[in-house]
Design a protein around this motif. Structure first.
Motif, mmCIF file in Angstrom:
data_model
loop_
_atom_site.group_PDB
_atom_site.id
_atom_site.type_symbol
_atom_site.label_atom_id
_atom_site.label_comp_id
_atom_site.label_asym_id
_atom_site.label_seq_id
_atom_site.Cartn_x
_atom_site.Cartn_y
_atom_site.Cartn_z
ATOM 1 N N PRO A 57 29.896 6.083 -21.221
ATOM 2 C CA PRO A 57 29.521 4.537 -21.389
ATOM 3 C C PRO A 57 28.703 4.233 -20.451
ATOM 4 N N PHE A 58 27.885 3.179 -20.612
ATOM 5 C CA PHE A 58 27.035 2.702 -19.411
ATOM 6 C C PHE A 58 27.972 2.219 -18.372
ATOM 7 N N ALA A 59 27.734 2.727 -16.893
ATOM 8 C CA ALA A 59 28.648 2.402 -15.840
ATOM 9 C C ALA A 59 27.503 2.253 -14.820
ATOM 10 N N PRO A 60 27.222 0.837 -14.599
ATOM 11 C CA PRO A 60 26.355 0.587 -13.418
ATOM 12 C C PRO A 60 26.796 0.521 -12.185
ATOM 13 N N GLY A 61 28.176 0.809 -11.983
ATOM 14 C CA GLY A 61 28.787 0.736 -10.580
ATOM 15 C C GLY A 61 28.445 -0.714 -9.764
ATOM 16 N N ARG A 62 27.850 -0.509 -8.364
ATOM 17 C CA ARG A 62 27.734 -1.693 -7.817
ATOM 18 C C ARG A 62 26.889 -2.893 -8.303
ATOM 19 N N LEU A 63 25.842 -2.309 -9.063
ATOM 20 C CA LEU A 63 24.923 -2.940 -9.706
ATOM 21 C C LEU A 63 25.224 -4.005 -10.639
ATOM 22 N N ALA A 64 26.733 -3.895 -11.226
ATOM 23 C CA ALA A 64 27.346 -4.678 -11.937
ATOM 24 C C ALA A 64 27.891 -5.925 -11.287
ATOM 25 N N ALA B 252 18.025 -11.465 -7.826
ATOM 26 C CA ALA B 252 17.162 -11.019 -8.712
ATOM 27 C C ALA B 252 16.858 -9.587 -8.314
ATOM 28 N N GLN B 253 16.860 -9.143 -7.251
ATOM 29 C CA GLN B 253 16.399 -7.708 -7.161
ATOM 30 C C GLN B 253 17.671 -6.845 -7.899
ATOM 31 N N ARG B 254 18.948 -7.258 -7.774
ATOM 32 C CA ARG B 254 19.928 -6.628 -8.453
ATOM 33 C C ARG B 254 19.793 -6.627 -10.006
ATOM 34 N N LEU B 255 19.289 -7.760 -10.347
ATOM 35 C CA LEU B 255 19.139 -7.951 -12.018
ATOM 36 C C LEU B 255 17.995 -6.947 -12.364
ATOM 37 N N ARG B 256 16.949 -7.017 -11.550
ATOM 38 C CA ARG B 256 15.810 -6.003 -11.958
ATOM 39 C C ARG B 256 16.287 -4.459 -12.196
ATOM 40 N N GLN B 257 16.982 -4.042 -10.940
ATOM 41 C CA GLN B 257 17.540 -2.966 -10.735
ATOM 42 C C GLN B 257 18.493 -2.563 -11.918
ATOM 43 N N LEU B 258 19.086 -3.453 -12.287
ATOM 44 C CA LEU B 258 20.247 -3.377 -13.412
ATOM 45 C C LEU B 258 19.562 -3.169 -14.575
ATOM 46 N N GLU B 259 18.564 -4.018 -14.822
ATOM 47 C CA GLU B 259 17.532 -3.782 -16.243
ATOM 48 C C GLU B 259 16.912 -2.268 -16.395
ATOM 49 N N ASP B 260 16.398 -1.893 -15.026
ATOM 50 C CA ASP B 260 15.742 -0.595 -14.827
ATOM 51 C C ASP B 260 16.851 0.446 -15.227
ATOM 52 N N TYR B 261 18.163 0.222 -14.657
ATOM 53 C CA TYR B 261 19.001 1.239 -14.783
ATOM 54 C C TYR B 261 19.617 1.225 -16.357
ATOM 55 N N ARG B 262 19.507 0.167 -16.976
ATOM 56 C CA ARG B 262 19.887 0.225 -18.264
ATOM 57 C C ARG B 262 18.992 0.883 -19.078
ATOM 58 N N GLN C 95 17.017 3.300 -18.033
ATOM 59 C CA GLN C 95 17.099 4.652 -17.740
ATOM 60 C C GLN C 95 18.436 5.228 -18.655
ATOM 61 N N TYR C 96 19.439 4.465 -18.617
ATOM 62 C CA TYR C 96 20.806 4.999 -19.290
ATOM 63 C C TYR C 96 20.483 5.231 -20.707
ATOM 64 N N ASP C 97 19.737 4.271 -21.271
ATOM 65 C CA ASP C 97 19.618 4.058 -22.790
ATOM 66 C C ASP C 97 18.712 5.241 -23.220
ATOM 67 N N GLN C 98 17.392 5.652 -22.355
ATOM 68 C CA GLN C 98 16.777 6.999 -22.485
ATOM 69 C C GLN C 98 17.622 8.121 -22.356
ATOM 70 N N TRP C 99 18.544 8.120 -21.338
ATOM 71 C CA TRP C 99 19.486 9.267 -20.995
ATOM 72 C C TRP C 99 20.402 9.638 -22.196
ATOM 73 N N ALA C 100 20.902 8.397 -22.779
ATOM 74 C CA ALA C 100 22.162 8.498 -23.833
ATOM 75 C C ALA C 100 21.291 8.824 -25.097
ATOM 76 N N ALA C 101 20.077 8.526 -25.528
ATOM 77 C CA ALA C 101 19.317 8.812 -26.470
ATOM 78 C C ALA C 101 19.088 10.018 -26.556
ATOM 79 N N ASP D 286 14.478 1.103 -4.390
ATOM 80 C CA ASP D 286 13.252 0.807 -4.989
ATOM 81 C C ASP D 286 13.466 1.784 -6.345
ATOM 82 N N GLY D 287 14.590 2.205 -6.658
ATOM 83 C CA GLY D 287 14.587 3.108 -8.090
ATOM 84 C C GLY D 287 14.800 4.411 -7.946
#
Length: 704
Positions: A107-114, A160-170, A172-178, A542-543
């Motif tokens: 499952p999606f586990a963003p860790g500290r980004l959450a 705001a930076q955390r939310l951007r990173q969380l969105e980017d990581y999500r 990436q995760y969706d692409q990886w999971a797919a 920076d991703g």
């Protein structure tokens, strides 16, 4: 004589008597001391003799216990060999379900980004000082409000930076999971094609399926798993050549006795007739167990009969060349085989009388039998597993891959056996090095990965080594290890074997294997081994994911920590010199970090993405002349580099050389790329009195 003279004589005589009494007392005291010393010495000698006897008795008991333990091991080995068929019949049968992979990803586990960035509390910003009068109090209030607003805006920006990173990581995760689901579904679709071919009687599908069934079954230590097979669809018959264990599978010793007089162990030889009888029984059990495993796995009814030819590798006495010597052969119809109660039969009689097979009368002397039918006689495609073909390690069945690693350890002179697929406690191969000095129990874990093995796998292996009480742990992978993994393994009883090293070891010990059609990729795809699938790690600021190199030292000296990305002793370009005026390389693979507590200086490095021409990353430290133009590195002591992985977990620490008086710049050490793509750390120590300018000039940087 006068009265006076008489008095002097009396005094003199009394003095003489007192002196004699003192001398006599001293003599008696000396004799008593001598007797006490002699008694103490005798007591010491008796105690030492008693201790020596006790040590000798304890040593003898230990040696006798070791001899009994080795005898028990020999007896357990013989019991294991005699119960081979019965144990195999109790094992679970291989089914098509074992080939399918569940459609499940982590499952999606963003860790500290959450975790949202906490906003500052206004009550914590109270006026400080302010001086006398109303003006001072007003200024203090304004300063407190300014501090609050500054921190509030900073927290808003961080959120705001955390939310951007969380969105980017999500994303990436969706692409990886797919991708993971697509890979699993592709694998399962291939399994369905295989099973469809099995039901349709396709020869290649039949051979592949039943070869997988044979590889999935458990075999005791020392049993090979090499098969060459073909399928006759007209006769619905599977024909295979199956490798049998050698004569040394039966222990040569019957028991071990400790000879006290000679202080050595003596092996009690097992009678040759007993070894020969036991070996024939093992061969018969092995052939019957192959028949059992194949018919039990045949849920689609593809097999009406199975022909098994058991062979060993040896030398043809007629030609002197290596050859396969067949020691057993049988052709078993399903109807006849299903009438047998294998757990209760005599294996030799069942094979030779019950199934009308042939078994060598003197297998220890390689007396051969003639195979009933061989795969080459069937026609069509003949598939070999574990033979001379060079298999792709990435595409190899995981169980077969573990078997290959176990076979490699056996080829290196050790005893090795694969473990069961479930409940193995993280152990894929159990190995035993018989060397009396450096040997012992070895825990082997196998990772059929395409990406870099994470340091967590090395930590898990170390925990298993400790919990199992093993002497050593070995992690074998088709991929490579990063510096975090090597740093954690440094100084521990762990050995890391990367993909290129594995291929080289296989070749050196007469085995075959290749890593696909190209080099191991440097990108970060999901692992090839289905049991070790992992989600991508959360990105950094920076991703870009990478290791953190945190620098710490004792003393108050102010330093600049820099890095050079080099090929040999030459920096790739001036832009690949990372320092305070150039905080990152053009590709961002190396960059300086600020405020990375608790480190005094830090850098982030994405080792896997460093330029292909780079073979080392050199870390240097230099005095900051603006802070103290007269300082040198004599105050640079107790220096170390802290390795932190992508998740923020410390992997270990690397010590570096201390500075010396007069030096103002120092090479701390370098991470060097090995031939297999791993990165190792080599400590530096070379100092420069001319500062950073003198240091970088040696690496090809021109200083204006």
């Amino acid at each position: 004589m006068s009265r006076r003279s008489n008095g002097l004589v009396a005094v003199w005589a009394e003095a003489q008597r007192q002196q004699q009494r003192r001398q006599e007392a001293q003599r008696r005291a000396g004799e008593q001391a001598r007797r006490d010393q002699e008694r103490q010495q005798r007591d010491t000698e008796r105690a030492m003799a008693r201790m020596q006897r006790e040590r000798q008795a304890a040593y003898r008991r230990q040696r006798e216990a070791d001899a009994r333990r080795r005898t028990e091991e020999l007896e357990a080995r013989m019991a294991e060999l005699s119960g081979l068929l019965a144990d195999g019949c109790r094992a679970l049968a291989f089914t098509p379900a074992a080939l399918r992979r569940p459609e499940h990803v982590e499952p999606f586990a963003p860790g500290r980004l959450a975790v949202p960035v906490p906003m500052p509390d206004p009550s914590a910003y109270q006026p400080q000082g302010g001086g006398w009068g109303l003006g001072g109090g007003r200024r203090a209030q304004e300063e407190a409000r300014a501090r609050y607003e500054h921190d509030w805006h900073a927290a808003q920006a961080a959120e705001a930076q955390r939310l951007r990173q969380l969105e980017d990581y999500r994303r990436q995760y969706d692409q990886w999971a797919a991708g993971q689901l697509a890979e699993i579904r592709s694998h399962n679709a291939a399994v369905e094609d295989l099973l469809r071919g099995l039901r349709d009687g396709d020869p290649e599908a039949v051979v592949e399926y039943f070869s997988a069934a044979l590889y999935a079954t458990g075999r005791p230590q020392g049993f090979p798993r090499r098969v060459r097979a073909a399928y006759d669809p007209a006769a619905r018959q599977l024909v295979l050549d199956w490798e049998l264990p050698g004569f040394d599978i039966v222990p040569e010793a019957k028991a071990v006795r400790y000879m006290y007089a000679a202080d050595q162990d003596k092996d009690v030889a097992r009678p040759v007739t007993q070894r020969r009888t036991a070996y024939r029984d093992v061969l018969a059990q092995s052939v019957l167990l192959v028949l059992h495993d194949l018919f039990a796995a045949d849920t689609s009814g593809a097999l009406d009969s199975v022909t098994v030819n058991g062979f060993v590798d040896d030398v043809d006495p007629a030609t002197g060349r290596p050859a396969q010597i067949f020691l057993a052969t049988v052709s078993a119809p399903r109807t006849a085989f299903e009438q047998l109660h294998l757990a209760q039969v005599s294996a030799v009689e069942c094979l030779t009388d019950g199934l009308r097979g042939q078994l060598s009368a003197r297998p220890d002397q390689r007396a051969a039998v003639r195979p009933v039918r061989q795969p080459g006689d069937v026609g069509g495609g003949v598939v070999t597993h574990g033979g001379e073909d060079e298999p792709d390690l990435f595409a190899m069945d995981p169980i077969a891959f573990e078997g290959l690693v176990a076979e490699l350890f056996r080829a290196m002179g050790m005893q090795a056996v694969t473990t069961q697929r479930s409940g193995d406690g993280g152990v894929d191969v159990d190995a035993l090095d018989p060397d009396p000095i450096r040997g012992g129990k070895i825990i082997v874990q196998v990772k059929r990965y395409r990406n870099t093995v994470p340091p967590s796998a090395v930590r898990d292996l170390f925990g298993t080594v400790q919990s199992e009480g093993a002497n050593k742990g070995v992690l074998v992978t088709t991929s490579r290890f990063g510096p975090g993994a090597h740093a954690f393994a440094n100084g521990k009883p762990l050995t890391l074997v990367g993909g290129p090293e594995l291929v080289d070891l296989l070749a050196r010990h007469g085995l075959r294997g290749r890593l696909g059609n190209a080099a191991v990729p440097a990108q970060r795809p999901a692992p090839a081994e289905e049991s070790a699938e992992r989600t991508p790690e959360p990105p950094e600021e920076d991703g870009a994911a990478g290791n953190i190199l945190g620098m710490n030292w004792s003393g108050s000296v102010a330093l600049d920590v820099c890095a050079l990305v080099c090929q040999g002793n030459r920096v790739l370009s001036d832009d690949h010199f990372v320092f305070y005026n150039n905080p990152r390389t053009p590709d961002g693979t190396v960059r300086m970090l600020s405020g990375f507590a608790p480190d005094r200086a830090a850098m982030q490095v994405v080792f896997e993405a460093l330029p292909a021409t780079a073979d080392r990353l050199v870390l240097v430290a230099a005095i900051d002349p603006e802070a103290d133009p007269h300082a040198d590195l004599s105050g640079f002591t107790d220096a170390r580099i802290r390795l932190v992985d992508e998740s923020g977990t410390e992997q270990g620490q690397l010590e570096v050389s201390d500075g010396r008086p007069g030096e103002t710049a120092l090479v701390l050490g370098s991470f060097r790329r090995r031939a297999n793509g791993d990165w190792d750390f080599v400590i530096g120590g070379k100092g420069y009195e001319g500062g950073l300018e003198a240091l970088v000039q040696e690496y090809g940087i021109e200083v204006a």
